[in-house]
Scaffold this motif. Structure first.
Motif, PDB file in Angstrom:
ATOM      1  N   SER A   1       0.897  -3.927   8.687  1.00  0.00           N
ATOM      2  CA  SER A   1       2.474  -4.077   8.479  1.00  0.00           C
ATOM      3  C   SER A   1       3.230  -4.287   9.656  1.00  0.00           C
TER       4      SER A   1
ATOM      5  N   HIS B   1      14.514   0.171   3.139  1.00  0.00           N
ATOM      6  CA  HIS B   1      13.556  -0.828   2.500  1.00  0.00           C
ATOM      7  C   HIS B   1      13.765  -0.917   0.990  1.00  0.00           C
TER       8      HIS B   1
ATOM      9  N   PHE C   1      -2.911  -0.336  10.531  1.00  0.00           N
ATOM     10  CA  PHE C   1      -2.015  -0.692   9.579  1.00  0.00           C
ATOM     11  C   PHE C   1      -1.570  -2.349  10.207  1.00  0.00           C
TER      12      PHE C   1
ATOM     13  N   TRP D   1      -2.244   4.643  12.148  1.00  0.00           N
ATOM     14  CA  TRP D   1      -1.097   3.890  12.099  1.00  0.00           C
ATOM     15  C   TRP D   1      -1.516   2.410  12.990  1.00  0.00           C
TER      16      TRP D   1
ATOM     17  N   LYS E   1      -4.630  -5.354   6.305  1.00  0.00           N
ATOM     18  CA  LYS E   1      -4.150  -6.476   5.225  1.00  0.00           C
ATOM     19  C   LYS E   1      -2.997  -5.757   4.614  1.00  0.00           C
ATOM     20  N   VAL E   2      -2.658  -4.490   4.959  1.00  0.00           N
ATOM     21  CA  VAL E   2      -1.297  -3.969   4.322  1.00  0.00           C
ATOM     22  C   VAL E   2      -0.123  -4.562   4.917  1.00  0.00           C
ATOM     23  N   SER E   3       0.815  -4.819   4.142  1.00  0.00           N
ATOM     24  CA  SER E   3       1.990  -5.419   4.543  1.00  0.00           C
ATOM     25  C   SER E   3       3.159  -4.788   4.146  1.00  0.00           C
ATOM     26  N   ALA E   4       3.054  -3.810   3.500  1.00  0.00           N
ATOM     27  CA  ALA E   4       4.263  -2.952   3.045  1.00  0.00           C
ATOM     28  C   ALA E   4       4.722  -1.893   4.437  1.00  0.00           C
ATOM     29  N   PRO E   5       6.006  -1.678   4.267  1.00  0.00           N
ATOM     30  CA  PRO E   5       6.658  -0.877   5.383  1.00  0.00           C
ATOM     31  C   PRO E   5       5.883   0.380   5.217  1.00  0.00           C
ATOM     32  N   ALA E   6       5.507   1.189   6.375  1.00  0.00           N
ATOM     33  CA  ALA E   6       4.734   2.504   6.622  1.00  0.00           C
ATOM     34  C   ALA E   6       5.474   3.330   7.384  1.00  0.00           C
TER      35      ALA E   6
ATOM     36  N   ASP F   1       6.416  -3.718   9.620  1.00  0.00           N
ATOM     37  CA  ASP F   1       7.196  -2.672   9.670  1.00  0.00           C
ATOM     38  C   ASP F   1       6.726  -1.443   9.381  1.00  0.00           C
ATOM     39  N   LYS F   2       6.038  -0.817  10.621  1.00  0.00           N
ATOM     40  CA  LYS F   2       5.488   0.235  10.440  1.00  0.00           C
ATOM     41  C   LYS F   2       6.164   1.168  11.793  1.00  0.00           C
TER      42      LYS F   2
END
Length: 103
Positions: free
Chosen positions: A52, A96, A50, A47, A22-27, A54-55
């Motif tokens: 996201s 970002h 995730f 990884w 559910k993580v949507s933030a860049p990582a 954008d990872k």
């Protein structure tokens, strides 16, 4: 001791694939090719969990074009971090950064 117990209780929640998906933030994941505390294979598995879009995963070492091997602490305190690692972090943060994120 309390911190260790708390970590042991929270660790299953932190590595929960359902939550990580559910993580949507860049990582940005940086791992050393000779990291014995967090081996690259395990870091890559996290990884992959995730969600996201954008990872990024970068395994620091000669195979990826870096000048030397990196262990766990070398990523922040190694001899060449200023030239090889910090620019990766800096550029990721610049890409970002937005006026909205500064509010």
């Amino acid at each position: 001791l309390l911190l260790l117990l708390l970590l042991l209780l929270l660790l299953p929640l932190l590595a929960d694939p359902g939550r990580l998906a559910k993580v949507s933030a860049p990582a940005l994941f940086l791992v050393g090719d000779r990291d014995r505390m967090c081996p690259a294979e395990g870091c890559r598995k996290t990884w992959q969990m995730f969600g996201s879009p954008d990872k990024r995963f970068i395994c620091l070492g000669p195979a990826a074009g870096f000048s030397d091997h990196y262990g766990h602490f070398d990523i922040l305190m190694g001899k060449k971090v200023e030239k090889e690692v910090f620019p990766l972090i800096h550029n990721f943060l610049l890409q970002h950064d937005s006026p909205r994120s500064r509010m």
